[in-house]
Write a protein that holds these residues in place. Structure first.
Motif, PDB file in Angstrom:
ATOM      1  N   VAL A  93       0.877  -1.175   0.000  1.00  0.00           N
ATOM      2  CA  VAL A  93       0.000   0.000   0.000  1.00  0.00           C
ATOM      3  C   VAL A  93       0.911   1.222   0.000  1.00  0.00           C
ATOM      4  CG1 VAL A  93      -1.689   1.312   1.327  1.00  0.00           C
ATOM      5  CG2 VAL A  93      -1.820  -1.197   1.262  1.00  0.00           C
ATOM      6  N   GLN A 123       0.199   5.641  -9.281  1.00  0.00           N
ATOM      7  CA  GLN A 123      -0.457   4.347  -9.543  1.00  0.00           C
ATOM      8  C   GLN A 123      -0.073   3.796 -10.924  1.00  0.00           C
ATOM      9  OE1 GLN A 123      -3.015   2.194  -7.481  1.00  0.00           O
ATOM     10  NE2 GLN A 123      -1.510   1.249  -8.796  1.00  0.00           N
ATOM     11  N   GLU A 128       1.832  -2.658  -9.659  1.00  0.00           N
ATOM     12  CA  GLU A 128       1.699  -3.775  -8.708  1.00  0.00           C
ATOM     13  C   GLU A 128       1.508  -3.300  -7.265  1.00  0.00           C
ATOM     14  OE1 GLU A 128       4.368  -7.153  -9.399  1.00  0.00           O
ATOM     15  OE2 GLU A 128       4.927  -6.118 -11.238  1.00  0.00           O
ATOM     16  N   SER A 129       1.305  -1.995  -7.093  1.00  0.00           N
ATOM     17  CA  SER A 129       1.039  -1.451  -5.758  1.00  0.00           C
ATOM     18  C   SER A 129      -0.385  -0.916  -5.732  1.00  0.00           C
ATOM     19  CB  SER A 129       1.998  -0.292  -5.446  1.00  0.00           C
ATOM     20  OG  SER A 129       3.335  -0.673  -5.658  1.00  0.00           O
ATOM     21  N   ARG A 130      -0.873  -0.661  -4.519  1.00  0.00           N
ATOM     22  CA  ARG A 130      -2.206  -0.059  -4.370  1.00  0.00           C
ATOM     23  C   ARG A 130      -2.001   1.348  -3.822  1.00  0.00           C
ATOM     24  NH1 ARG A 130      -4.600  -4.224  -0.514  1.00  0.00           N
ATOM     25  NH2 ARG A 130      -2.398  -4.464  -0.019  1.00  0.00           N
ATOM     26  N   GLY A 159      -8.983   6.603  -3.066  1.00  0.00           N
ATOM     27  CA  GLY A 159      -8.292   5.430  -3.596  1.00  0.00           C
ATOM     28  C   GLY A 159      -9.275   4.466  -4.218  1.00  0.00           C
ATOM     29  N   ASP A 160      -8.744   3.526  -4.981  1.00  0.00           N
ATOM     30  CA  ASP A 160      -9.592   2.576  -5.698  1.00  0.00           C
ATOM     31  C   ASP A 160      -9.603   1.195  -5.056  1.00  0.00           C
ATOM     32  OD1 ASP A 160     -10.235   4.550  -7.509  1.00  0.00           O
ATOM     33  OD2 ASP A 160      -8.609   4.040  -8.884  1.00  0.00           O
ATOM     34  N   ASP A 161      -8.684   0.928  -4.147  1.00  0.00           N
ATOM     35  CA  ASP A 161      -8.631  -0.393  -3.513  1.00  0.00           C
ATOM     36  C   ASP A 161      -9.224  -0.279  -2.102  1.00  0.00           C
ATOM     37  OD1 ASP A 161      -6.955  -3.238  -3.579  1.00  0.00           O
ATOM     38  OD2 ASP A 161      -7.168  -2.369  -1.571  1.00  0.00           O
ATOM     39  N   PRO A 162     -10.334  -0.972  -1.835  1.00  0.00           N
ATOM     40  CA  PRO A 162     -11.020  -0.792  -0.543  1.00  0.00           C
ATOM     41  C   PRO A 162     -10.140  -1.123   0.667  1.00  0.00           C
ATOM     42  CG  PRO A 162     -12.375  -2.066  -2.081  1.00  0.00           C
ATOM     43  CD  PRO A 162     -11.049  -1.895  -2.736  1.00  0.00           C
ATOM     44  N   ASP A 163      -9.361  -2.193   0.594  1.00  0.00           N
ATOM     45  CA  ASP A 163      -8.549  -2.565   1.765  1.00  0.00           C
ATOM     46  C   ASP A 163      -7.437  -1.550   2.005  1.00  0.00           C
ATOM     47  OD1 ASP A 163     -10.111  -4.764   2.120  1.00  0.00           O
ATOM     48  OD2 ASP A 163      -8.745  -6.156   1.112  1.00  0.00           O
ATOM     49  N   ALA A 164      -6.810  -1.101   0.927  1.00  0.00           N
ATOM     50  CA  ALA A 164      -5.743  -0.106   1.067  1.00  0.00           C
ATOM     51  C   ALA A 164      -6.318   1.194   1.612  1.00  0.00           C
ATOM     52  CB  ALA A 164      -5.076   0.137  -0.286  1.00  0.00           C
ATOM     53  N   LYS A 165      -7.504   1.539   1.131  1.00  0.00           N
ATOM     54  CA  LYS A 165      -8.139   2.773   1.600  1.00  0.00           C
ATOM     55  C   LYS A 165      -8.485   2.656   3.084  1.00  0.00           C
ATOM     56  CE  LYS A 165     -11.374   4.583  -1.108  1.00  0.00           C
ATOM     57  NZ  LYS A 165     -12.639   5.174  -1.605  1.00  0.00           N
TER      58      LYS A 165
END
Ligand SMILES: NC(=O)c1ccc[n+]([C@@H]2O[C@H](COP(=O)([O-])OP(=O)(O)OC[C@H]3O[C@@H](n4cnc5c(N)ncnc54)[C@H](OP(=O)(O)O)[C@@H]3O)[C@@H](O)[C@H]2O)c1
Length: 237
Positions: A93, A123, A128-130, A159-165
């Protein structure tokens, strides 16, 4: 608790956020292009937060060692550095607080990047990163100051990645005492990054350190429109 690397951790913004994250119990690796500068900055932070585990390393080593990485470098040179670090950031992340801002004789202004932002550029360079955008509107002076928490401000997170956000939203609590606010998709960074120019302009005009505090999120607050204070005066014929 995570290991957090701060790329550009020798600058005021990286140091300030690292200070807050360290106080929140996270292990910190301050990164720099120069190992010695990183070690010096880490020693300073270690003195300030004796309970924290802090070290300094070259940016690539710092990125490698972390679960979560903060980009706190100037927009100038950002793309080259991010591209260079890509292999070390894969699978991680990456939070960007980078503000592409210019200054001229009329004051600060958001640079015209076209349909992108520093966070979206990161990005693109880090497939390959979030990548998440956050912490754009907190001043380094406040972050490095003595206030226990910057509880008069909110951290807007995109952000577009829920877990990273979710990770960035949670991390914001180490700074403000409450979770960050989900401000939408990563492309919202096109609005969030240049908004900092507005805050800098306000700071200059009023000699303050302004910040962002979002109203209307508390469900306990009654948002029903209030009745008019006075009945409308009927039109005279
Ligand atoms: N300052 C604030 O109040 C504030 C508030 C919100 C957001 N931000 C954003 O946070 C970021 C960092 O701000 P800052 O004020 O801390 O910046 P800074 O002091 O200008 O730079 C931070 C660090 O980045 C490294 N760096 C400088 N130029 C570089 C280049 N061309 N390539 C790679 N690394 C370089 C330097 O570390 P080494 O020389 O040790 O590698 C420097 O100590 C910026 O994007 C800014 O817009 C700042």
């Amino acid at each position: 608790m995570s290991v957090i690397a701060v790329i550009g951790g020798t600058g005021p913004q990286g140091k300030g956020l690292a200070y807050r994250f360290a106080r929140g119990g996270h292990e910190i690796v301050l990164g720099s292009r120069d190992q010695e500068r990183a070690v010096t900055a880490a020693a300073e932070l270690g003195e300030r937060v004796p309970s924290a585990t802090v070290r300094g390393a070259r940016n690539d080593q710092a990125a490698e060692a972390a679960d979560l990485v903060l980009l706190a470098v100037p927009y100038d040179g950002h793309d080259a550095l991010v591209a260079e670090l890509a292999p070390h950031l894969a699978g991680k992340v990456v939070i960007s607080c980078v503000n592409p801002i210019g200054f001229d004789k009329r004051g600060p202004y958001g640079l015209d990047l076209g349909p992108t932002s520093a966070a979206e550029d990161a990005q693109r360079l880090l497939p390959e990163s979030r990548v998440i955008g956050a912490f754009h509107h907190l001043s380094a002076v406040s972050l490095n100051g003595s206030a226990d928490l910057l509880d008069h401000e909110d951290v807007l997170v995109c952000g577009d990645d829920p877990d990273a956000k979710a990770a960035a939203i949670e991390l914001a609590a180490t700074v403000t005492g409450r979770p960050g606010i989900d401000a939408g998709a990563l492309r919202m960074a096109r609005q969030l990054e240049p908004l900092t120019a507005v805050l800098i302009s306000i700071n200059k005009r009023y000699k303050v350190r302004s910040g962002i505090l979002v109203a209307g999120l508390d469900p306990a607050v009654d948002v029903t429109p209030a009745p008019p204070v006075r009945p409308a005066v009927p039109a005279t014929t």
